[in-house]
Design a protein around this motif. Sequence first.
Motif, PDB file in Angstrom:
ATOM      1  N   ASN A  33      -3.344  -1.300  32.309  1.00  0.00           N
ATOM      2  CA  ASN A  33      -2.043  -1.329  32.976  1.00  0.00           C
ATOM      3  C   ASN A  33      -1.253  -0.044  32.757  1.00  0.00           C
ATOM      4  O   ASN A  33      -0.044  -0.014  32.981  1.00  0.00           O
ATOM      5  CB  ASN A  33      -1.240  -2.543  32.497  1.00  0.00           C
ATOM      6  N   GLY A  34      -1.950   0.997  32.311  1.00  0.00           N
ATOM      7  CA  GLY A  34      -1.326   2.319  32.245  1.00  0.00           C
ATOM      8  C   GLY A  34      -0.663   2.678  30.939  1.00  0.00           C
ATOM      9  O   GLY A  34      -0.069   3.757  30.824  1.00  0.00           O
ATOM     10  N   GLY A  35      -0.743   1.816  29.926  1.00  0.00           N
ATOM     11  CA  GLY A  35      -0.135   2.109  28.634  1.00  0.00           C
ATOM     12  C   GLY A  35      -1.076   2.837  27.700  1.00  0.00           C
ATOM     13  O   GLY A  35      -2.264   3.016  27.982  1.00  0.00           O
ATOM     14  N   LEU A  36      -0.543   3.275  26.566  1.00  0.00           N
ATOM     15  CA  LEU A  36      -1.311   3.957  25.527  1.00  0.00           C
ATOM     16  C   LEU A  36      -1.456   3.034  24.322  1.00  0.00           C
ATOM     17  O   LEU A  36      -0.475   2.428  23.875  1.00  0.00           O
ATOM     18  CB  LEU A  36      -0.616   5.252  25.106  1.00  0.00           C
ATOM     19  N   ALA A  37      -2.663   2.948  23.772  1.00  0.00           N
ATOM     20  CA  ALA A  37      -2.925   1.999  22.690  1.00  0.00           C
ATOM     21  C   ALA A  37      -3.697   2.659  21.557  1.00  0.00           C
ATOM     22  O   ALA A  37      -4.551   3.521  21.787  1.00  0.00           O
ATOM     23  CB  ALA A  37      -3.717   0.803  23.225  1.00  0.00           C
ATOM     24  N   THR A  38      -3.393   2.216  20.342  1.00  0.00           N
ATOM     25  CA  THR A  38      -4.136   2.697  19.182  1.00  0.00           C
ATOM     26  C   THR A  38      -4.263   1.610  18.137  1.00  0.00           C
ATOM     27  O   THR A  38      -3.520   0.619  18.128  1.00  0.00           O
ATOM     28  CB  THR A  38      -3.478   3.937  18.553  1.00  0.00           C
ATOM     29  N   PHE A  39      -5.231   1.826  17.252  1.00  0.00           N
ATOM     30  CA  PHE A  39      -5.455   0.974  16.085  1.00  0.00           C
ATOM     31  C   PHE A  39      -5.615   1.915  14.906  1.00  0.00           C
ATOM     32  O   PHE A  39      -6.557   2.705  14.862  1.00  0.00           O
ATOM     33  CB  PHE A  39      -6.714   0.132  16.291  1.00  0.00           C
ATOM     34  N   MET A  40      -4.670   1.865  13.979  1.00  0.00           N
ATOM     35  CA  MET A  40      -4.656   2.789  12.853  1.00  0.00           C
ATOM     36  C   MET A  40      -5.330   2.158  11.629  1.00  0.00           C
ATOM     37  O   MET A  40      -5.487   0.938  11.554  1.00  0.00           O
ATOM     38  CB  MET A  40      -3.218   3.170  12.516  1.00  0.00           C
ATOM     39  N   ILE A  41      -5.721   2.990  10.698  1.00  0.00           N
ATOM     40  CA  ILE A  41      -6.237   2.522   9.408  1.00  0.00           C
ATOM     41  C   ILE A  41      -5.362   3.085   8.307  1.00  0.00           C
ATOM     42  O   ILE A  41      -5.073   4.287   8.276  1.00  0.00           O
ATOM     43  CB  ILE A  41      -7.705   2.941   9.202  1.00  0.00           C
ATOM     44  N   PHE A  42      -4.915   2.202   7.418  1.00  0.00           N
ATOM     45  CA  PHE A  42      -4.131   2.578   6.246  1.00  0.00           C
ATOM     46  C   PHE A  42      -5.050   2.392   5.041  1.00  0.00           C
ATOM     47  O   PHE A  42      -5.207   1.292   4.517  1.00  0.00           O
ATOM     48  CB  PHE A  42      -2.871   1.735   6.158  1.00  0.00           C
ATOM     49  N   ALA A  43      -5.686   3.481   4.654  1.00  0.00           N
ATOM     50  CA  ALA A  43      -6.784   3.405   3.697  1.00  0.00           C
ATOM     51  C   ALA A  43      -6.309   2.995   2.310  1.00  0.00           C
ATOM     52  O   ALA A  43      -5.136   3.148   1.947  1.00  0.00           O
ATOM     53  CB  ALA A  43      -7.490   4.757   3.635  1.00  0.00           C
ATOM     54  N   SER A  44      -7.266   2.493   1.527  1.00  0.00           N
ATOM     55  CA  SER A  44      -7.001   2.119   0.141  1.00  0.00           C
ATOM     56  C   SER A  44      -8.319   2.009  -0.605  1.00  0.00           C
ATOM     57  O   SER A  44      -9.303   1.511  -0.056  1.00  0.00           O
ATOM     58  CB  SER A  44      -6.266   0.775   0.067  1.00  0.00           C
ATOM     59  N   PRO A  45      -8.348   2.432  -1.859  1.00  0.00           N
ATOM     60  CA  PRO A  45      -9.517   2.124  -2.684  1.00  0.00           C
ATOM     61  C   PRO A  45      -9.633   0.608  -2.836  1.00  0.00           C
ATOM     62  O   PRO A  45      -8.626  -0.097  -2.922  1.00  0.00           O
ATOM     63  CB  PRO A  45      -9.188   2.788  -4.030  1.00  0.00           C
ATOM     64  N   LEU A  46     -10.852   0.115  -2.859  1.00  0.00           N
ATOM     65  CA  LEU A  46     -11.092  -1.327  -2.967  1.00  0.00           C
ATOM     66  C   LEU A  46     -11.976  -1.611  -4.174  1.00  0.00           C
ATOM     67  O   LEU A  46     -13.037  -1.022  -4.337  1.00  0.00           O
ATOM     68  CB  LEU A  46     -11.787  -1.848  -1.696  1.00  0.00           C
ATOM     69  N   LYS A  47     -11.529  -2.537  -5.024  1.00  0.00           N
ATOM     70  CA  LYS A  47     -12.349  -2.933  -6.167  1.00  0.00           C
ATOM     71  C   LYS A  47     -13.512  -3.806  -5.720  1.00  0.00           C
ATOM     72  O   LYS A  47     -14.532  -3.885  -6.393  1.00  0.00           O
ATOM     73  CB  LYS A  47     -11.491  -3.670  -7.193  1.00  0.00           C
ATOM     74  N   ALA A  48     -13.351  -4.485  -4.613  1.00  0.00           N
ATOM     75  CA  ALA A  48     -14.420  -5.272  -3.990  1.00  0.00           C
ATOM     76  C   ALA A  48     -14.206  -5.188  -2.490  1.00  0.00           C
ATOM     77  O   ALA A  48     -13.068  -5.056  -2.018  1.00  0.00           O
ATOM     78  CB  ALA A  48     -14.385  -6.714  -4.463  1.00  0.00           C
ATOM     79  N   GLY A  49     -15.288  -5.285  -1.724  1.00  0.00           N
ATOM     80  CA  GLY A  49     -15.192  -5.071  -0.295  1.00  0.00           C
ATOM     81  C   GLY A  49     -14.486  -6.195   0.439  1.00  0.00           C
ATOM     82  O   GLY A  49     -14.208  -7.265  -0.114  1.00  0.00           O
ATOM     83  N   HIS A  50     -14.201  -5.928   1.709  1.00  0.00           N
ATOM     84  CA  HIS A  50     -13.612  -6.942   2.568  1.00  0.00           C
ATOM     85  C   HIS A  50     -14.497  -8.189   2.607  1.00  0.00           C
ATOM     86  O   HIS A  50     -15.724  -8.102   2.585  1.00  0.00           O
ATOM     87  CB  HIS A  50     -13.429  -6.391   3.985  1.00  0.00           C
ATOM     88  N   HIS A  51     -13.860  -9.352   2.649  1.00  0.00           N
ATOM     89  CA  HIS A  51     -14.526 -10.654   2.716  1.00  0.00           C
ATOM     90  C   HIS A  51     -15.239 -10.999   1.406  1.00  0.00           C
ATOM     91  O   HIS A  51     -16.163 -11.810   1.392  1.00  0.00           O
ATOM     92  CB  HIS A  51     -15.501 -10.739   3.895  1.00  0.00           C
ATOM     93  N   HIS A  52     -14.797 -10.409   0.304  1.00  0.00           N
ATOM     94  CA  HIS A  52     -15.357 -10.687  -1.028  1.00  0.00           C
ATOM     95  C   HIS A  52     -14.338 -11.512  -1.822  1.00  0.00           C
ATOM     96  O   HIS A  52     -13.126 -11.329  -1.654  1.00  0.00           O
ATOM     97  CB  HIS A  52     -15.652  -9.367  -1.746  1.00  0.00           C
ATOM     98  N   PRO A  53     -14.782 -12.414  -2.700  1.00  0.00           N
ATOM     99  CA  PRO A  53     -13.844 -13.233  -3.477  1.00  0.00           C
ATOM    100  C   PRO A  53     -12.881 -12.428  -4.350  1.00  0.00           C
ATOM    101  O   PRO A  53     -11.819 -12.937  -4.721  1.00  0.00           O
ATOM    102  CB  PRO A  53     -14.771 -14.092  -4.350  1.00  0.00           C
ATOM    103  N   SER A  54     -13.223 -11.183  -4.661  1.00  0.00           N
ATOM    104  CA  SER A  54     -12.349 -10.339  -5.478  1.00  0.00           C
ATOM    105  C   SER A  54     -11.664  -9.246  -4.663  1.00  0.00           C
ATOM    106  O   SER A  54     -11.146  -8.279  -5.227  1.00  0.00           O
ATOM    107  CB  SER A  54     -13.160  -9.695  -6.615  1.00  0.00           C
ATOM    108  N   PHE A  55     -11.635  -9.401  -3.345  1.00  0.00           N
ATOM    109  CA  PHE A  55     -11.001  -8.380  -2.501  1.00  0.00           C
ATOM    110  C   PHE A  55      -9.533  -8.203  -2.880  1.00  0.00           C
ATOM    111  O   PHE A  55      -8.790  -9.173  -3.079  1.00  0.00           O
ATOM    112  CB  PHE A  55     -11.089  -8.779  -1.027  1.00  0.00           C
ATOM    113  N   ASP A  56      -9.124  -6.960  -2.973  1.00  0.00           N
ATOM    114  CA  ASP A  56      -7.714  -6.613  -3.156  1.00  0.00           C
ATOM    115  C   ASP A  56      -7.566  -5.152  -2.747  1.00  0.00           C
ATOM    116  O   ASP A  56      -8.562  -4.439  -2.575  1.00  0.00           O
ATOM    117  CB  ASP A  56      -7.285  -6.823  -4.608  1.00  0.00           C
ATOM    118  N   PHE A  57      -6.335  -4.703  -2.565  1.00  0.00           N
ATOM    119  CA  PHE A  57      -6.101  -3.321  -2.141  1.00  0.00           C
ATOM    120  C   PHE A  57      -4.886  -2.782  -2.865  1.00  0.00           C
ATOM    121  O   PHE A  57      -4.091  -3.534  -3.460  1.00  0.00           O
ATOM    122  CB  PHE A  57      -5.902  -3.243  -0.618  1.00  0.00           C
TER     123      PHE A  57
END
Length: 438
Positions: free
Chosen positions: A382-406
Amino acid sequence: MNIGKLQDRAVELRRMFHRIPEVGFTEFITTYEIYKALGKKDFTLFIGEEAISREHRYGVPDQQAIEASRQRASAYGVPEAFLEKMANGATGLVAVFDTGRPGPHVAMRSDIDGLPIMEAEDAPHMPAADGYRSVHEGEMHACGHDGHISIGLAVAAYINENQDQLSGRFTLIFQPAEEGGRGARSVVEKGWLDDVDYFMSGHLGINEYEAGTVSAMTERFLASTKLDVSFKGKSAHSGVEPNEGKNALLAAASASLHLHSISRHRDGATRVNVGTLNAGSGRNVVADHSELKMETRGGTNALNEYMMSEARRILEASALIYDVEYETAFMGNAIVAECDEEWVDIVKTANREEANGFNIMDTMPLKASEDVTYMIDRVQKNGGLATFMIFASPLKAGHHHPSFDFDEQAIRTAVSVYTSIILHLANNHTEKEYTSYE
């Protein structure tokens, strides 16, 4: 309230939401807490069928699961009238604020669902050590959506408190059921993105740079399809008459092994995963039923379709080998999208004063799937501009892990970046004539 106080409040809210995770389309408490946080502000709020299209939801939990979560929310203190508006899992919220002055329509999306994961209890896990571990056993914010909610609410507070300095219209989307690619289309098909000039969303973590590192865009989204598969055979005594049985467990096991042997494609990234397999009723019974949950992914929509085509062929063959029936249920989907390059200049220009504090990169790879791509696609068409940003962080455990945190500093970074962008877009829109939305 200055940015520092907004950041502090966002961290407090993140910890509150971390304690009450709810999986997709059962976010009754979460939606209510978002509503409460926005209720004293000048936004118009939409919930239930006002916010999402019921028929475009994917992978809606069964009625028993929805009802159990509804009762939990009632015990928590969510009013019955509010719960009724979210009947049958119509969760999520959209908040709209119109300045009444000519300017762009800016939209932001925050996903709000948790995952069906038992959170770690050991002291090195910060939420456990500091007392904000999940109180919903078997459910956890293991992907940072608790932080996404709090960032969205901080942005809402900024807009509300600085409305005299802003122009145009703002739509803040608190989307249910991102996990599994299940919720975005229900928002898109309600029309919230149809006249958006600038759309932004983002994710905490993903790439393990120090907090304060931001990507203005994201690349390498993977398309994905989610299926639940059930095999139906025939039960029999495994000792007396095994020949009379039709083994659904073996069909599912065979399918699982062969799905993972699909040839990868020369044209790009391809993935397949069987995440769960449940079957049978006893050690001396030929299993008459089995269920598996699986997904495919691809670096393009066509590559994902290739993986799914091969997967369906293997499912059918596995059923034929063991002479059982099978059914598939479509549970979710995400498509591929590309961010608009104009966002690199927007993000860097808007945050020029923070240049010494942030490391703003042009782009980072996601290498995973995100149903925000449906929103990006609709805005761009529809003519708009779109983005998806990443706000990085060290992770002690990966995404979807019981110990995930950021690192919660990433929340502070995101609040600053988003609010700077909002001020910049509201006050730098000379390239296009905007009329009042009144």
